[in-house]
Structure formats: structure tokens, C-alpha cells
Design a protein around this motif. Structure first.
Motif, PDB file in Angstrom:
ATOM      1  N   LEU A 234       0.823  -1.211   0.000  1.00  0.00           N
ATOM      2  CA  LEU A 234       0.000   0.000   0.000  1.00  0.00           C
ATOM      3  C   LEU A 234       0.857   1.261   0.000  1.00  0.00           C
ATOM      4  O   LEU A 234       0.403   2.331   0.392  1.00  0.00           O
ATOM      5  N   GLN A 235       2.117   1.124  -0.436  1.00  0.00           N
ATOM      6  CA  GLN A 235       3.037   2.260  -0.565  1.00  0.00           C
ATOM      7  C   GLN A 235       3.425   2.865   0.784  1.00  0.00           C
ATOM      8  O   GLN A 235       3.702   4.051   0.898  1.00  0.00           O
ATOM      9  N   VAL A 236       3.425   2.056   1.831  1.00  0.00           N
ATOM     10  CA  VAL A 236       3.870   2.471   3.160  1.00  0.00           C
ATOM     11  C   VAL A 236       5.088   1.631   3.517  1.00  0.00           C
ATOM     12  O   VAL A 236       5.214   0.488   3.103  1.00  0.00           O
ATOM     13  N   SER A 237       5.998   2.184   4.284  1.00  0.00           N
ATOM     14  CA  SER A 237       7.213   1.466   4.644  1.00  0.00           C
ATOM     15  C   SER A 237       6.895   0.168   5.385  1.00  0.00           C
ATOM     16  O   SER A 237       6.082   0.140   6.309  1.00  0.00           O
ATOM     17  N   ALA A 238       7.566  -0.923   4.984  1.00  0.00           N
ATOM     18  CA  ALA A 238       7.435  -2.185   5.709  1.00  0.00           C
ATOM     19  C   ALA A 238       7.926  -2.022   7.147  1.00  0.00           C
ATOM     20  O   ALA A 238       7.407  -2.656   8.066  1.00  0.00           O
ATOM     21  N   ALA A 239       8.934  -1.152   7.346  1.00  0.00           N
ATOM     22  CA  ALA A 239       9.466  -0.909   8.681  1.00  0.00           C
ATOM     23  C   ALA A 239       8.400  -0.329   9.597  1.00  0.00           C
ATOM     24  O   ALA A 239       8.313  -0.681  10.780  1.00  0.00           O
ATOM     25  N   VAL A 240       7.565   0.587   9.080  1.00  0.00           N
ATOM     26  CA  VAL A 240       6.483   1.169   9.879  1.00  0.00           C
ATOM     27  C   VAL A 240       5.515   0.083  10.318  1.00  0.00           C
ATOM     28  O   VAL A 240       5.086   0.025  11.476  1.00  0.00           O
ATOM     29  N   GLY A 241       5.158  -0.812   9.382  1.00  0.00           N
ATOM     30  CA  GLY A 241       4.250  -1.894   9.719  1.00  0.00           C
ATOM     31  C   GLY A 241       4.799  -2.792  10.810  1.00  0.00           C
ATOM     32  O   GLY A 241       4.090  -3.140  11.759  1.00  0.00           O
ATOM     33  N   ALA A 242       6.073  -3.182  10.700  1.00  0.00           N
ATOM     34  CA  ALA A 242       6.692  -4.043  11.711  1.00  0.00           C
ATOM     35  C   ALA A 242       6.758  -3.348  13.065  1.00  0.00           C
ATOM     36  O   ALA A 242       6.521  -3.964  14.116  1.00  0.00           O
ATOM     37  N   PHE A 243       7.090  -2.054  13.056  1.00  0.00           N
ATOM     38  CA  PHE A 243       7.171  -1.296  14.297  1.00  0.00           C
ATOM     39  C   PHE A 243       5.810  -1.265  14.993  1.00  0.00           C
ATOM     40  O   PHE A 243       5.709  -1.446  16.213  1.00  0.00           O
ATOM     41  N   LEU A 244       4.748  -1.034  14.239  1.00  0.00           N
ATOM     42  CA  LEU A 244       3.413  -0.950  14.823  1.00  0.00           C
ATOM     43  C   LEU A 244       2.949  -2.290  15.372  1.00  0.00           C
ATOM     44  O   LEU A 244       2.222  -2.343  16.367  1.00  0.00           O
TER      45      LEU A 244
END
Length: 384
Positions: A234-244
Motif C-alpha cells: 500500500l506504498q507504506v514502509s514495511a518498517a512502519v508496519g513491523a514497528f506498529l
């Protein structure tokens, strides 16, 4: 072919172990040594790898996901939101101070506004992965300034979630409406994941929890990879997803997950730093090394100012302010992604080598600086 793959991977992992042992003996972070190993094994290096680069690329992506997942496990969702609210001003100062050097440099070099937008991102974002490793290696995770540093990293990651779609649209020459739609999707994705973490964290914990360590490890890693993959699509960083995902888990469950993830994280984090070096041709760095060094010095100063400002607003003493600034110096994964997008779109041929040299300097110097200034910081702490 498989035999050569195993041979190369075995040599790389064993070499990382030897370099890690040397770093421990010398009392320094192993990150710079891992980066140098990547340069040696990459294109233009002493002994380029023949078959394992694609495998290492996947391992590197896992390394970033695991680093950010374990970083998120340090704090819960309520702490994250409170920290973001209290440090929003510091995040804006970070954005202005650290995006400006890259944009100004591109304009002074005559590269044009599109390259300036790309270079602003290259100089802005701190490497969450390297900073997480530095905080862990030096035992700074429990310090008072660490929540401030993490809030700035999260602010940067969320900013990147909006910036990357904008940059992609600019590079592609997309219309205003098309770019706005892309940004809206990115913002909605981050908001939904954060809302789920805040509202339904207990349900997530109930699903993940298990008395068996093997099952717990599989669930945590699988969930982090799943959310990271959805975020990236969805054009969002994979890192942001993992952090959340990490912040959605708390208490004893988070502690158990951290203990299980630690060896896995360290292995793939080392692979990430090697892969970073593999992407860079040493010969392309030489012509732009001087300019990259100048830009790196400016960025060190602006990050030190950013960390000091944010930590001072939180009532932290001078030693903590210094640690906060130093922790923000490294650049890494986001910066290379941004430069890669710009080069692929034909922004400017020198942008890639400049960004690579710049990031290598700060990725190597950041952990070294943190280790070397420890005695000075301790002296400041005793005097204040």
C-alpha cells in the motif's frame, strides 16, 4: 548452483562472525565492519558474489523488519501516541533542519527541483535499523532520552510513509490528483494499523500468546512480516508496519518475544548491513567523496542540534541531549531507497553515488561516534 550458493552464504555468515568477534575485542560496534565486508563482496569489490545476492537481499529486508519489530516491543501504543504528541515540535524541527541540506545541495549543484526533492529525503531520514542496533549495543534503551529518540524515529518513518508516494509521483510526473490519491492511501493505511494497535492490542496479544516458545516465535514473526508486506503493497514502509506490530504487544508477552527474537534479529541485521555495502560500487564513490563528506558533516551538526533540542524540551540533562543527537546520526535503508528511485527515474546520474557515499560515511561514523564519545558523555553527566 546450490552448492555455490551455500558456499557463498557460509563464507559470508562465518566472515560476519569473525568481524563481530574482532569488533567485540576492539570495543567498537561491528556495523562499520559489516559495511566494509559488503563493499568487498559487491560489484567492483575484491571478490564479488556470484549467486547469493538475491538471497541476501531478502535476508536484509527481514533484518530491517526484525530490528523495527524488536524496537516496537520496547513500548506500547499509549506510550507511542503520548510521545508523538509531546515531541511533534521536535519532529518538525528535525524535518526542516535535516531535509534542507540535501535540497540546498542539489539546487546549488544545478540538479533541478526534482533532484532537490529526492536529496531532501536522503539527508532527512535517520536509519531506524542502525539506530536501534546502536541503542541496544550500548545499553541506552533504558535511558530517559531514548523515548525522545524513538518518537523522532517514528515521526520520520510516518513522514516517509507520506513522502515516498509524493516522491514517486514527482519522479513520474504524475498529476496532482493522482499524487493526492497515493498519499491518501498511505496515510489511511498508517492510521488504520495504529488504530488497531491502540484499540485491539489485547485481542492481538490473545491471538499471539502461547506457552510454547516455538509457536510464539512463529506467530510474532509471521504477523510482523504479514503486516509489513501489506504496508509495503500500500506504498507504506514495511518498517512502519513491523514497528506498529511491536507496539501492539506489551507486558510479559513483549519481554518473551524480545528474548526469542534477539538471536534471529542479530543474524539478519548483520546481513542487512552487508547487503547495504553490496549495493555500492567503490569506484563510483571516489569522485564524489569530498562533497559527500562535507554534506555528512553538515548533517551530523543538524542531527546533533535536533536531538539536543528535542531532549531539552523533555527536561533531559546535557549528557542525554548529546546521546539523543548522536543516536540520530546514522543514515541507511530509507536513504538508499530514495536515491534508487531518483536514479531509476533519471533525476541526475551523480545523485546515486553521492547518496551512497554520504550514507556509508554516516552509517559507519554514527555507531563509532556513539562508542567513542561515551567517556565524554559520562564526564558531562557527572558534572551536571
Amino acid at each position: 548452483m546450490h552448492g555455490i550458493l551455500l558456499l557463498e552464504l557460509g563464507a559470508v555468515v562465518l566472515g560476519l562472525g569473525v568481524l563481530g568477534a574482532l569488533a567485540l575485542r576492539g570495543g567498537i560496534s561491528p556495523i562499520p565492519l559489516y559495511l566494509i565486508a559488503g563493499l568487498a563482496f559487491g560489484t567492483g569489490g575484491i571478490l564479488p558474489l556470484a549467486t547469493s545476492q538475491e538471497f541476501i537481499a531478502v535476508g536484509a529486508e527481514l533484518g530491517v523488519i526484525l530490528l523495527l519489530l524488536t524496537l516496537g516491543l520496547e513500548y506500547n501504543a499509549d506510550e507511542l501516541v503520548t510521545s508523538l504528541r509531546s515531541n511533534a515540535r521536535g519532529g518538525l524541527v528535525d524535518l526542516v533542519l535535516n531535509a534542507a541540506p540535501g535540497a540546498i545541495a542539489a539546487l546549488l549543484l544545478g540538479w533541478g527541483p526534482v533532484a532537490a526533492v529526492a536529496m531532501a529525503g536522503v539527508t532527512y531520514a535517520t536509519s531506524s535499523g542502525i539506530t536501534a542496533k546502536v541503542l541496544s549495543d550500548l545499553g541506552w534503551l533504558g535511558n530517559r532520552e531514548t523515548p525522545v529518540v524513538l518518537s523522532l524515529l517514528v515521526f520520520e518513518d510516518l513522514t516517509m510513509a507520506l513522502y515516498l508516494p509524493i516522491l514517486t509521483a514527482v519522479l513520474a510526473g504524475a498529476s496532482l490528483i493522482g499524487g493526492a490519491v497515493t498519499v491518501a492511501i498511505a496515510l489511511a493505511t498508517v492510521s488504520v494499523v495504529l488504530l488497531v494497535a491502540l484499540r485491539y492490542g489485547r485481542l492481538i496479544e490473545a491471538f499471539v500468546r502461547s506457552p510454547n516458545s516455538e509457536v510464539l516465535l512463529l506467530k510474532v514473526v509471521g504477523l510482523a512480516m504479514l503486516v509489513a508486506g501489506i504496508a509495503q503493497e500500500l506504498q507504506v514502509s514495511a518498517a512502519v508496519g513491523a514497528f506498529l506490530v511491536g507496539i501492539a504487544l506489551s507486558g510479559e508477552l513483549a519481554e518473551d518475544a524480545r528474548a526469542l527474537l534477539a538471536p534471529l534479529r542479530d543474524l539478519f541485521a548483520a546481513v542487512f548491513f552487508v547487503f547495504f555495502g553490496l549495493q555500492t560500487d567503490p569506484a563510483a564513490i571516489v569522485p564524489v567523496a569530498g562533497l559527500a563528506a562535507l554534506l555528512a558533516v553538515v548533517s551530523m551538526i543538524t542531527k546533533l542540534l535536533t536531538g539536543a533540542y528535542a531532549a531539552r524540551r523533555a527536561g533531559i540533562a546535557k549528557a542525554g541531549q548529546a546521546r539523543a543527537g548522536i543516536a540520530l546520526i546514522p543514515r541507511g535503508e530509507f536513504n538508499i531507497v530514495i536515491a534508487g528511485l531518483a536514479v531509476a527515474a533519471g533525476a541526475h546520474p551523480d545523485l546515486g553515488p553521492l547518496a551512497a557515499a554520504y550514507v556509508l560515511i554516516l552509517a559507519a561514523f554514527g555507531p563509532l561516534a556513539a562508542r567513542l564519545v561515551q567517556p565524554l558523555i559520562t564526564a558531562i553527566a557527572r558534572r551536571t
